[in-house]
Design an enzyme around this catalytic site. Structure first.
Site, PDB file in Angstrom:
ATOM      1  N   ASP A   1       0.838  -1.203   0.000  1.00  0.00           N
ATOM      2  CA  ASP A   1       0.000   0.000   0.000  1.00  0.00           C
ATOM      3  C   ASP A   1       0.871   1.250   0.000  1.00  0.00           C
ATOM      4  OD1 ASP A   1      -1.976  -1.932   0.408  1.00  0.00           O
ATOM      5  OD2 ASP A   1      -1.950  -1.630   2.576  1.00  0.00           O
ATOM      6  N   THR A   2       1.940   1.209   0.798  1.00  0.00           N
ATOM      7  CA  THR A   2       2.868   2.336   0.843  1.00  0.00           C
ATOM      8  C   THR A   2       3.531   2.531  -0.509  1.00  0.00           C
ATOM      9  OG1 THR A   2       3.294   1.930   3.185  1.00  0.00           O
ATOM     10  CG2 THR A   2       4.901   3.266   1.996  1.00  0.00           C
TER      11      THR A   2
END
Length: 314
Positions: free
Chosen positions: A253-254
């Site tokens: 996600d990062t």
């Protein structure tokens, strides 16, 4: 405006133990509670980069209230569909070199609630970007992904998909702005074993098949092997920096959030990919989401390789 849609969000409980044994009381030496969900993480990362977004999806119960409050306190706007039931809590346990992940299924979502979410998404315009990531909750058929991709064509908004469902393949004909599979997901969609991707050439061939099906851009997360980015004109690879892995749950996600955030801040593809690779690794090296402070140092470890029409440049 940027919108992030998480249909099966959670509170993630990160705990660390000196050891973790069955049939006894195990007492933690560290714990941290975080509002979570794949695109909720993206909203948090974008905010760390100074980019605003609106978080949507489904929330319910006291856990849903906690997530909404955490987002609002961080300065992130929310527009969730409130449902019956209680938003789930997931537990991630670190004990020595071992990592355990207990992921709950979450509440069932009514058809009426699903219709409300689709109505919200149908109001997006060509000036908007929508992230849709993560697993689907109970009661939600993966055909909802196709409905959303069709809306992206009808309404003109840019759609970014990070989902493992095979339904993604039917969305490709709607030309999503970007998809972000892991190498395992890429293999599953193409019906091959993940270990068949033991060379960059094989990964490139697989990604190009999805480009031909309609994807505009593909960002592949490869864990400790780094990342790959492919579009019709570019093929880029990065290595991953070294560090002690604490938690892999939010690294992808990062990676996605900081890659898109970097592009929105007009960084080049190359710089955006290196930055995002470092940021994803930074998250893997901490209990929660990276605060980005160590990213410049991690970037120094990363090697970028560019492939151009069969020629290779470093």
């Amino acid at each position: 405006m940027i919108y992030t849609c998480t249909m099966n969000p959670a509170i993630d409980l990160f705990t660390e133990f000196n050891s973790f044994e069955p049939h006894v009381v195990n007492r933690s030496v560290f714990e941290d509670y975080q509002a979570n969900g794949k695109t909720i993480n993206i909203s948090f990362m974008l905010k760390k980069m100074g980019i605003d977004s609106v978080a949507t999806g489904f929330l319910g119960g006291f856990t849903g209230t906690y997530i909404d409050d955490e987002l609002n306190q961080t300065g992130i706007a929310t527009d969730f569909v409130i449902i019956d039931g209680i938003t789930r809590i997931n537990t991630f346990i670190k004990a020595g070199a071992a990592e355990y992940k207990a992921v709950n299924r979450g509440p069932a979502i009514s058809l009426a609630a699903q219709a409300q979410l689709i109505d919200k998404i149908s109001k997006l315009t060509g000036k908007d970007m929508l992230f849709v990531s993560g697993s689907l909750p109970r009661g939600v058929d993966d055909s909802i992904l196709k409905r959303i991709s069709q809306l992206s064509v009808q309404k003109g908004f840019q759609l970014i998909l990070d989902v493992s469902s095979n339904a993604l393949l039917s969305c490709l004909e709607d030309h999503p702005y970007l998809i972000k599979p892991s190498d395992e997901e890429l293999a599953a969609w193409l019906g091959v074993k993940p270990d068949s991707f033991n060379s960059e050439a094989q990964l490139i061939e697989a990604a190009e098949k999805l480009l031909k099906k309609g994807a505009q851009r593909i960002l592949v997360s490869r864990g400790e092997k780094g990342t790959m980015y492919v579009d019709k004109e570019h093929i880029l690879f990065t290595t991953a920096p070294k560090g002690e892995v604490v938690n892999t749950a939010c690294a992808g996600d990062t990676l996605l959030g900081t890659f898109i955030g970097s592009r929105l801040k007009n960084k080049s593809l190359e710089d955006a990919l290196v930055y995002a690779t470092a940021a994803g690794s930074s998250t893997a090296f901490t209990a929660g989401l990276s605060d980005l402070t160590d990213v410049p140092e991690l970037m120094k470890q990363i090697k970028l390789t560019t492939h151009l029409k069969g020629a290779e440049e470093s």
